[in-house]
Every structure is written in C-alpha cells, then in structure tokens.
Design a protein around this motif. Structure first.
Motif, mmCIF file in Angstrom:
data_model
loop_
_atom_site.group_PDB
_atom_site.id
_atom_site.type_symbol
_atom_site.label_atom_id
_atom_site.label_comp_id
_atom_site.label_asym_id
_atom_site.label_seq_id
_atom_site.Cartn_x
_atom_site.Cartn_y
_atom_site.Cartn_z
ATOM 1 N N ASP A 260 -92.517 -1.998 -60.392
ATOM 2 C CA ASP A 260 -93.609 -1.660 -59.477
ATOM 3 C C ASP A 260 -94.531 -2.855 -59.296
ATOM 4 O O ASP A 260 -94.309 -3.927 -59.852
ATOM 5 C CB ASP A 260 -94.377 -0.421 -59.948
ATOM 6 C CG ASP A 260 -94.887 -0.547 -61.366
ATOM 7 O OD1 ASP A 260 -94.838 -1.659 -61.916
ATOM 8 O OD2 ASP A 260 -95.323 0.474 -61.939
ATOM 9 N N TYR A 261 -95.558 -2.659 -58.489
ATOM 10 C CA TYR A 261 -96.521 -3.720 -58.151
ATOM 11 C C TYR A 261 -95.814 -4.968 -57.621
ATOM 12 O O TYR A 261 -95.962 -6.078 -58.135
ATOM 13 C CB TYR A 261 -97.396 -4.071 -59.358
ATOM 14 C CG TYR A 261 -98.255 -2.922 -59.806
ATOM 15 C CD1 TYR A 261 -99.372 -2.520 -59.070
ATOM 16 C CD2 TYR A 261 -97.942 -2.206 -60.961
ATOM 17 C CE1 TYR A 261 -100.161 -1.451 -59.464
ATOM 18 C CE2 TYR A 261 -98.708 -1.134 -61.379
ATOM 19 C CZ TYR A 261 -99.818 -0.757 -60.626
ATOM 20 O OH TYR A 261 -100.591 0.309 -61.029
ATOM 21 N N TRP B 274 -92.734 -9.009 -59.290
ATOM 22 C CA TRP B 274 -92.881 -7.582 -59.579
ATOM 23 C C TRP B 274 -93.190 -7.410 -61.059
ATOM 24 O O TRP B 274 -92.927 -8.299 -61.871
ATOM 25 C CB TRP B 274 -91.612 -6.809 -59.197
ATOM 26 C CG TRP B 274 -90.367 -7.364 -59.815
ATOM 27 C CD1 TRP B 274 -89.803 -7.048 -61.008
ATOM 28 C CD2 TRP B 274 -89.520 -8.382 -59.254
ATOM 29 N NE1 TRP B 274 -88.668 -7.780 -61.233
ATOM 30 C CE2 TRP B 274 -88.463 -8.605 -60.173
ATOM 31 C CE3 TRP B 274 -89.547 -9.118 -58.052
ATOM 32 C CZ2 TRP B 274 -87.451 -9.532 -59.924
ATOM 33 C CZ3 TRP B 274 -88.549 -10.040 -57.826
ATOM 34 C CH2 TRP B 274 -87.506 -10.245 -58.744
ATOM 35 N N ASN B 275 -93.735 -6.281 -61.392
ATOM 36 C CA ASN B 275 -94.030 -5.980 -62.796
ATOM 37 C C ASN B 275 -92.787 -5.440 -63.494
ATOM 38 O O ASN B 275 -91.906 -4.829 -62.868
ATOM 39 C CB ASN B 275 -95.152 -4.946 -62.910
ATOM 40 C CG ASN B 275 -96.525 -5.579 -62.762
ATOM 41 O OD1 ASN B 275 -96.641 -6.755 -62.415
ATOM 42 N ND2 ASN B 275 -97.563 -4.808 -63.019
ATOM 43 N N PRO C 165 -90.591 -2.878 -65.474
ATOM 44 C CA PRO C 165 -90.611 -1.408 -65.495
ATOM 45 C C PRO C 165 -91.357 -0.901 -66.724
ATOM 46 O O PRO C 165 -91.238 -1.467 -67.817
ATOM 47 C CB PRO C 165 -89.120 -1.037 -65.552
ATOM 48 C CG PRO C 165 -88.415 -2.218 -64.965
ATOM 49 C CD PRO C 165 -89.217 -3.414 -65.375
ATOM 50 N N ARG C 166 -92.103 0.149 -66.554
ATOM 51 C CA ARG C 166 -92.850 0.730 -67.676
ATOM 52 C C ARG C 166 -91.890 1.378 -68.676
ATOM 53 O O ARG C 166 -90.840 1.871 -68.308
ATOM 54 C CB ARG C 166 -93.843 1.765 -67.144
ATOM 55 C CG ARG C 166 -95.010 1.149 -66.391
ATOM 56 C CD ARG C 166 -95.882 2.208 -65.722
ATOM 57 N NE ARG C 166 -95.238 2.729 -64.506
ATOM 58 C CZ ARG C 166 -94.783 3.947 -64.385
ATOM 59 N NH1 ARG C 166 -94.865 4.789 -65.403
ATOM 60 N NH2 ARG C 166 -94.208 4.344 -63.259
ATOM 61 N N ARG D 183 -84.623 -3.122 -57.859
ATOM 62 C CA ARG D 183 -84.301 -2.098 -58.848
ATOM 63 C C ARG D 183 -83.856 -2.784 -60.142
ATOM 64 O O ARG D 183 -83.520 -3.986 -60.134
ATOM 65 C CB ARG D 183 -83.225 -1.141 -58.343
ATOM 66 C CG ARG D 183 -81.895 -1.765 -57.993
ATOM 67 C CD ARG D 183 -80.937 -0.701 -57.476
ATOM 68 N NE ARG D 183 -79.617 -1.258 -57.130
ATOM 69 C CZ ARG D 183 -78.582 -0.523 -56.767
ATOM 70 N NH1 ARG D 183 -78.685 0.802 -56.696
ATOM 71 N NH2 ARG D 183 -77.426 -1.102 -56.458
ATOM 72 N N SER E 142 -87.408 0.434 -55.840
ATOM 73 C CA SER E 142 -88.866 0.427 -55.819
ATOM 74 C C SER E 142 -89.380 0.740 -54.415
ATOM 75 O O SER E 142 -88.600 0.823 -53.451
ATOM 76 C CB SER E 142 -89.384 -0.957 -56.236
ATOM 77 O OG SER E 142 -89.035 -1.918 -55.233
ATOM 78 N N ASP E 143 -90.667 0.911 -54.295
ATOM 79 C CA ASP E 143 -91.282 0.976 -52.973
ATOM 80 C C ASP E 143 -91.133 -0.383 -52.295
ATOM 81 O O ASP E 143 -91.064 -1.427 -52.952
ATOM 82 C CB ASP E 143 -92.762 1.336 -53.079
ATOM 83 C CG ASP E 143 -92.967 2.758 -53.594
ATOM 84 O OD1 ASP E 143 -92.066 3.596 -53.390
ATOM 85 O OD2 ASP E 143 -94.019 3.012 -54.212
ATOM 86 N N GLN F 83 -92.103 -3.700 -50.225
ATOM 87 C CA GLN F 83 -93.237 -4.592 -50.021
ATOM 88 C C GLN F 83 -92.883 -5.568 -48.902
ATOM 89 O O GLN F 83 -91.768 -6.126 -48.889
ATOM 90 C CB GLN F 83 -93.548 -5.368 -51.303
ATOM 91 C CG GLN F 83 -94.723 -6.318 -51.208
ATOM 92 C CD GLN F 83 -96.048 -5.605 -51.026
ATOM 93 O OE1 GLN F 83 -96.208 -4.475 -51.483
ATOM 94 N NE2 GLN F 83 -96.990 -6.226 -50.340
#
Length: 335
Positions: free
Chosen positions: A242-243, A258-259, A261-262, A309, A326-327, A329
């Motif tokens: 994300d981000y 990108w960050n 994954p959590r 991904r 991901s979303d 961007q």
C-alpha cells in the motif's frame, strides 16, 4: 614310519589340502541376516508413519562391526524410492495415505570388518494401507488451503458428488509438536453443513509437514476419507502493498515506490510484480525491492499508472500465492 601314530582324520585333511588348495577363514563368504519384524506403524498422525524393526538374528557374531541399515520407502504406485542409511532401529516420515506406503530395509556391515568387501542382507519388506471405505466420489472435492499473511490458515472444500443430504464432513490436523491429531475448532458452513475450517494461531508450525484428514459420515452410505500434506510457508498469501507513489524525474525517469505489506512477513521474503501502464501500453516487471526505476517510452506520455502485488520469494518458501493487486496509483502530465 612317521605316520604310525597320526590320526586318520588328520591324514585325510593333509591329503585333501595337498590335492586341493585349502580355504582359509578369511576366504569364506560372510553373510548377515535381514532385520527382524519390520513393520509400518500408524500412530494416528494422519500420514506421519513410524517404520521400525529389530536387529537381525546372530548379530553377536559381528560385535566388532559397525552395523547399519539401508531403508527405502515410497508411496504405493510411486516409481522412485527415497533412501536413507541409519544405525537406528526406526525412522519416522510422512506419506500420502490416499495411496498407502511401502518400504524395505536390509542390514549392512562395515567394510573394515569384512576384509573390504560389501556385506548386505536380503530385504525385509512391509506395506501399509488405510481402510478405504466408501466410493471415491464421496470424498470432498476441490480442497483449498491458504495461509493468509503468514498468520492464519483457512481451508475450504466442496461436498462429494452424489452424497446423501445428511452427509457431514469433519477435518482433523496434525503437525510435529502436537501430542495428537486435533479437530478443526471453528467450521464454516453452507446450509448447515461444514465446508471449511478456520484454524487457530499455530505456534512453531512453519517449515514442517502439516497433515490434514477430512472424513465424513452418513446414515445412508460410507464416505471416503481424504488426506493432504503440505508446508504452511508454501501456501502463504500476503497482503498487497500500500501507499504507492510515482515520481517523474528529469522528464523521463520514473520512480515507483510502495510500502511493505503489513504483517509478520520479513522484508527479505518478498518478491513484487508491477504492472505499469503508459498511455495505452502496459508491461510487467518483478523486483525484490519495494522500489523500482524505469524510463518513459515517450516524452509525450500523458498518463502513467501502476499497480503492484506481493508474494513470498524462493528464499523463504518453495512456492506461494500472489496477493491481490494494490490500488492503482497514477501520474498525469500537463496537456
């Protein structure tokens, strides 16, 4: 004569040795018996079986020898044997109980006590099959297990074909560290019937075989059991990154970031797939970093977008599942 008081038996031996070459004890072929009471024992671990045997007869004759055992094993129907050499009288390993197991073992004597020759016994053999009750069509269908974000496991299945409406399925699992096979603590249901299992957090369950059996029952017919074995790290599906950010430098260089994954998956365990779209053209790239540089194909590009991904890479697993995308961007140029 010199032979007046010589025992006739000694004379016979002398004559034999004179006429033929005598055979010394070192020239006699040495043999050893196979292991005794070889068997395959099922302790109830859903495919993790114990192969065990007893020492061969007359082993005391070889007190100065190193005695080893060669063990070969495989699933019934498999072409290839797996082989180990051990000094123990047992070996524990996993099998696919849908097929059954076969194994064979023999005694080996070390060369230092056999005049450098290889001495081995004949084979002792054993097989093991589960009781296959019910038609194959009654087994569950389309079993799927996913280890979400390396945190929790979920398995789901479809009912067997042509099974009665009262058919009920139950899932049991085991991995090394559990005292006994455990039943699923939380089922998901469709029309009141079990069709999946949510597993609890499982401590120290990675990088070892995970065994599952799904059996069934009905008052109208016998239901065939199904067996599965896998390792959890090989079915991980991470969260998507994300981000996302996209930056254009010097009018042509594209910087994508990108960050991570959590979740608990270490950063070193990720590989990423990036789908980049520049106006009407698209292409896919992969990287193990959470950043990528590329260049625009045209200085006239007006819209650049990307999605990414994640997946666990080959340094942390043998296989895995891609996350969701991901979303998106995007960057848009000035017209």
């Amino acid at each position: 004569m010199a032979f007046n008081h010589l025992d006739v038996r000694c004379l016979f031996t002398i004559l034999i040795c004179t006429s033929f070459s005598c055979i010394s004890s070192s020239d006699v072929e040495m043999t050893v018996n196979p292991p005794q009471d070889f068997e395959i024992v099922d302790p109830g671990y859903l495919g993790y079986l114990h192969l065990q045997w007893k020492p061969p007869l007359f082993l005391d004759n070889f007190k100065d020898c190193i005695v080893e055992y060669e063990l070969k094993y495989r699933n019934l129907g498999s072409k290839n044997w797996k082989t180990i050499i051990t000094m123990k009288l047992y070996y524990k390993t996993g099998f696919d109980l849908n097929k059954g197991a076969e194994a064979k073992t023999r005694t080996l004597l070390s060369q230092q006590c056999t005049n450098g020759s290889e001495v081995q016994s004949s084979w002792s053999e054993a097989t093991y099959r589960t009781l296959s009750q019910g038609n194959v069509e009654t087994k569950i269908q389309d079993m799927t297990c996913i280890y979400y974000n390396w945190q929790y496991l979920f398995c789901s299945w479809e009912r067997g074909t042509h099974v009665p409406l009262d058919t009920s399925y139950n899932l049991f699992y085991w991995y090394e560290g559990l005292d006994r096979a455990a039943q699923c603590p939380e089922y998901t249901k469709v029309n009141g019937k079990n069709n999946g299992c949510k597993f609890p957090y499982m401590n120290s369950s990675d990088y070892k075989d995970f065994y599952i059996c799904v059996n069934g029952s009905s008052q109208n017919m016998l239901i065939r059991s199904s067996y599965f074995v896998f390792q959890l790290q090989n079915i991980v599906k991470p969260l998507p990154p994300d981000y996302l950010s996209i930056t254009i430098k010097d009018s042509s260089e594209i910087n994508l970031k990108w960050n991570l994954p959590r979740g608990p998956i270490p950063s070193r365990c990720f590989i990423y797939e990036i789908l980049l779209t520049e106006d009407d053209a698209s292409w896919v790239s992969t990287t193990v970093e959470n950043e990528m540089y590329t260049v625009k194909t045209s200085n006239k590009s007006q819209r650049i977008c990307f999605i990414v991904r994640s997946k666990v890479n080959i340094y942390c697993s043998d296989d895995g599942l891609w996350s969701e995308w991901s979303d998106e961007q995007c960057w848009e140029g000035t017209r």
